[in-house]
Design an enzyme around this catalytic site. Sequence first.
Site, PDB file in Angstrom:
ATOM      1  N   LYS A  47      -2.760  37.995  97.805  1.00 33.96           N
ATOM      2  CA  LYS A  47      -1.295  37.872  97.799  1.00 33.96           C
ATOM      3  C   LYS A  47      -0.840  37.027  98.984  1.00 33.96           C
ATOM      4  O   LYS A  47       0.025  36.151  98.845  1.00 33.96           O
ATOM      5  CB  LYS A  47      -0.656  39.273  97.840  1.00 33.96           C
ATOM      6  CG  LYS A  47      -0.803  40.020  96.522  1.00 33.96           C
ATOM      7  CD  LYS A  47      -0.415  41.495  96.600  1.00 33.96           C
ATOM      8  CE  LYS A  47      -0.720  42.185  95.270  1.00 33.96           C
ATOM      9  NZ  LYS A  47      -0.448  43.631  95.275  1.00 33.96           N
ATOM     10  N   GLN A  91       1.010  48.102  99.382  1.00 31.71           N
ATOM     11  CA  GLN A  91      -0.116  48.142  98.441  1.00 31.71           C
ATOM     12  C   GLN A  91      -0.474  49.592  98.104  1.00 31.71           C
ATOM     13  O   GLN A  91      -0.608  50.433  98.985  1.00 31.71           O
ATOM     14  CB  GLN A  91      -1.330  47.406  99.057  1.00 31.71           C
ATOM     15  CG  GLN A  91      -2.520  47.279  98.133  1.00 31.71           C
ATOM     16  CD  GLN A  91      -2.254  46.404  96.903  1.00 31.71           C
ATOM     17  OE1 GLN A  91      -1.431  45.488  96.937  1.00 31.71           O
ATOM     18  NE2 GLN A  91      -2.925  46.697  95.809  1.00 31.71           N
ATOM     19  N   ASP A 114       7.982  44.577  93.975  1.00 35.80           N
ATOM     20  CA  ASP A 114       7.104  45.265  93.020  1.00 35.80           C
ATOM     21  C   ASP A 114       7.905  45.842  91.852  1.00 35.80           C
ATOM     22  O   ASP A 114       7.330  46.197  90.815  1.00 35.80           O
ATOM     23  CB  ASP A 114       6.399  46.439  93.719  1.00 35.80           C
ATOM     24  CG  ASP A 114       4.950  46.143  94.069  1.00 35.80           C
ATOM     25  OD1 ASP A 114       4.310  45.380  93.331  1.00 35.80           O
ATOM     26  OD2 ASP A 114       4.474  46.700  95.073  1.00 35.80           O
TER      27      ASP A 114
END
Length: 276
Positions: A47, A91, A114
Site C-alpha cells: 500500500k 491494517q 477503508d
Amino acid sequence: MIIDGKQIAKELRVKITDKVSTLDRKPGLAVILVGDDPASAVYVRNKDNACKEVGFYSEKINKPANITQAELLSEVDRLNHDDKIDGILVQLPLPSHLDTNQVVEAINPSKDVDGFHSENIGKLMQNRAFLRPCTPKGVMTLLQITGIDLAGKNCVVVGASNIVGRPMAIELLNASATVTICNSKTKNLSDKIKQADVLVVAVGRPKMIQGNWIKEGATVIDVGINRLDNGKLVGDVDFDATKDKVAWITPVPGGVGPMTIATLLENTLMAYENKI
Ligand code: GUN
C-alpha cells in the site's frame, strides 16, 4: 475469458497519477500496522509503495503488538487532525487485546478510506455511498469494465465478513442484482452456487469451490488468496476445473488483489477531493 485485474488496476493507477500531477497538494494516506504479522506487513508495504508510485504523500506507522487501546486511539486522533492526511487505514486484524470496532469508529468518516466506519457502511446500505470498502468496490469496477449487466442477475456471494462478503452483497444489490449471501452454516452450498450467474467467493479456503458446482457461462470472481505448502498462491475456486466453462473468471494472483490497492488509492483521492 480471464479478467485481467492486474492490467485494469494499472490503468486505474495511471489515471490517478495523471490527476495527482495537476494538484497543488499531494493526497496523503496514513497506514497503521500494529505488530509484526508477516502477511499484514507485506500488504502494508504494498500500500505504501503504491502511494509513492502515484505521487501521494504516505505515512507508514508501525506500532508494537503490545500497544494499548488508548495509545492506538490517540494515534488515530492525531491523524484525524493532521491536514496532510486525507485517508487513514488501520491494517486488520489487530492483536486480540485491542477493540477493533472502537478503533474503526474512532476514524473520522471523511478519512475512512477503508469504508469500514458504520457511517460509511450505513450510507452504502442506503445506496447513497461515499467511501466504499476497497475489495468489493474493486470487484464492481472489474464487473463494470467486463461489461456485465448485473440488473436482475442471480448473484451469489460466498462469505459474510465485514471486509468483503457483506459490503459485496450490498454493492450487488445496489446494482439491482438478486443477491444470495452464503456463510459457513449454509446448507446445500453447491445448489446455491449452481444458480449463480455471477459468483463472488471470499472464504479463504484453497480450491473450496469445485468446477462442477459452477453454471455454464457464469462469471466467477475469486477473492481468496491462499498459499499452499508448495508456496503456490491459489484462490477459493478450483480455477483449472472452472476456466473452460465460464464466461469470465478472475485469476489468483492477478485478479482481485491488485484492484484492492488501486481502489484504496481511488478512495484516498476521493477523500482528498471531498475536503477541498
Ligand atoms: N485486512 C485484510 N483486508 C483488509 C482491508 O481491506 N483493509 C484493512 N484495513 N485491513 C485488511
